[in-house]
Scaffold this active site. Structure first.
Site, PDB file in Angstrom:
ATOM      1  N   THR A 174       0.680  -1.055  -0.114  1.00  0.00           N
ATOM      2  CA  THR A 174       0.043  -0.268  -0.036  1.00  0.00           C
ATOM      3  C   THR A 174       0.994   1.168   0.129  1.00  0.00           C
ATOM      4  OG1 THR A 174      -1.623  -1.281   1.310  1.00  0.00           O
ATOM      5  CG2 THR A 174      -1.874   1.050   1.128  1.00  0.00           C
ATOM      6  N   THR A 175       1.988   1.289   0.667  1.00  0.00           N
ATOM      7  CA  THR A 175       2.689   2.510   0.850  1.00  0.00           C
ATOM      8  C   THR A 175       3.513   2.657  -0.362  1.00  0.00           C
ATOM      9  OG1 THR A 175       3.092   1.973   3.197  1.00  0.00           O
ATOM     10  CG2 THR A 175       4.534   3.314   2.217  1.00  0.00           C
TER      11      THR A 175
ATOM     12  N   ILE B 148       6.243  -3.913  10.577  1.00  0.00           N
ATOM     13  CA  ILE B 148       6.425  -3.535   9.273  1.00  0.00           C
ATOM     14  C   ILE B 148       5.928  -2.262   9.038  1.00  0.00           C
ATOM     15  CG2 ILE B 148       5.443  -4.062   6.838  1.00  0.00           C
ATOM     16  CD1 ILE B 148       4.910  -7.001   7.720  1.00  0.00           C
TER      17      ILE B 148
END
Length: 365
Positions: A107-108, A261
């Site tokens: 997503t990042t 994470i």
């Protein structure tokens, strides 16, 4: 006439019997317990990633030991293509400051804005350039099981060390469907399951994770529900990484998480490593919280993209629908950097506010 009548009566009896048999068969079908098809998860089924010649091949235990994994940002050129020079610099800075793994195309990293060709290329590029120095975990998950299988095959074929898999989002499925989805990809190699209900709209409950934990390829879970869930898993011997930077210190030291994470480690990898490795450090955690809260003021990766542009380590280019944080938040970030110390952030340029006109927003690329 009697013979014809007898034949007609016999035919009608056969027809009625067939009808009754059909009704019985339909009843059995309606009441039969549905079973997941097993063909896709036969243990020795041949798949490309089962080659033992794959570069940097790793095993699940190697993934389980990682404490700091960075969900790496993907930078862009002004025309919207990947800026691989800036990307390589970002990954190098992670390695230099002690990150042990990177999530590629999460997503990042805006995997949701990539074609699968771009996605697999970036995984392969990361393995080729850095696979000997850092674990490369490719986000090959999808809400389509077919796509997840195909992307995971390709990811392992180009050498990724592990896969990250999310539960099917938007077109949600049942708990049995979740199990079948994950069982379709777990045999391919080391796997981290990612639970983030705020994005998927569906929690992956412990029952599903406990079922998946029977597979030797489950490295663990990236869990965003909170520390109570993390402690539930760790007490059962399941490896967990916190998916929430604002909770990761307590997750690591009070609730048994292996590590984090992280999004924040894109900016301050050295401080995040200290938070995960040194010892319990509530003072450092408190110092980092204003930065973390700033990063998540808007949905990730908007804050991170803005911050890295202000630090001068990526070009101020956004793939839509992401847009930079407003001017007031950019000014706030400059003050946060000064408070924490510029030396703790990635890059060497002075932090800048940047004007609205400095940013490039791209819808077609």
């Amino acid at each position: 006439m009697s013979a014809v009548y007898q034949q007609f009566s016999a035919f009608r009896s056969l027809k009625e019997a067939a009808s009754q048999f059909q009704l019985l068969d339909n009843h059995k079908r309606r009441n039969a317990k549905w079973r997941s098809p097993r063909a896709a998860i036969i243990p020795n089924f041949h798949l490309p990633m089962r080659s033992y010649e794959v570069k940097n091949r790793t095993n699940t235990e190697d993934i389980k030991s990682l404490r700091l994994i960075t969900a790496i940002k993907t930078p862009y050129l002004p025309d919207g293509r990947f800026d691989l020079e800036a990307y390589d610099a970002l990954v190098n800075m992670q390695i230099e400051h002690g990150a042990e793994g990177v999530i590629v195309g999460g997503t990042t990293g805006e995997g949701q804005l990539m074609s699968w060709d771009e996605h697999i290329m970036l995984i392969g590029h990361t393995v080729n350039c850095f696979g000997g120095s850092i674990k490369v975990i490719g986000n090959t998950g999808s809400n389509s099981t077919r796509e997840a299988i195909h992307a995971t095959e390709q990811g392992f074929a180009v050498g990724m060390h592990a896969a990250l898999h999310i539960n099917p989002y938007y077109g949600k499925t049942s708990l049995e469907g979740l199990i079948s989805h994950f069982e379709s990809v777990l045999p391919m190699g080391p796997t981290i399951i990612y639970n983030v209900p705020s994005r998927t709209g569906q929690d992956i409950p412990p029952r599903v994770i406990q079922t998946m934990a029977r597979s030797p390829n489950l490295a663990g879970v990236k869990e965003c529900v909170g520390n109570d869930r993390i402690e539930q898993y760790t007490s059962d011997g399941i490896i967990v990484w916190s998916g929430n930077d604002d909770q990761c210190h307590d997750s690591r030291w009070d609730h048994g998480a292996t590590g984090v994470i992280s999004v924040t480690s894109n900016l301050v990898p050295g401080l995040m490593r200290e938070l995960m490795f040194q010892a319990k450090n509530p003072s450092l955690n408190s110092k980092l919280l204003p930065l973390i809260q700033w990063l998540f003021h808007e949905p990730n990766p908007i804050g991170l993209n803005t911050a890295l542009a202000q630090l001068g380590v990526v070009r101020p280019v956004f793939r839509l629908p992401y847009v930079p944080l407003p001017l007031a938040k950019r000014v706030e970030f400059v003050n946060i950097v000064k408070e924490l110390g510029r030396v703790n952030f990635v890059g060497e340029k002075d932090v800048q506010v940047l004007d609205d006109d400095d940013f490039i927003l791209i819808g077609r690329y």
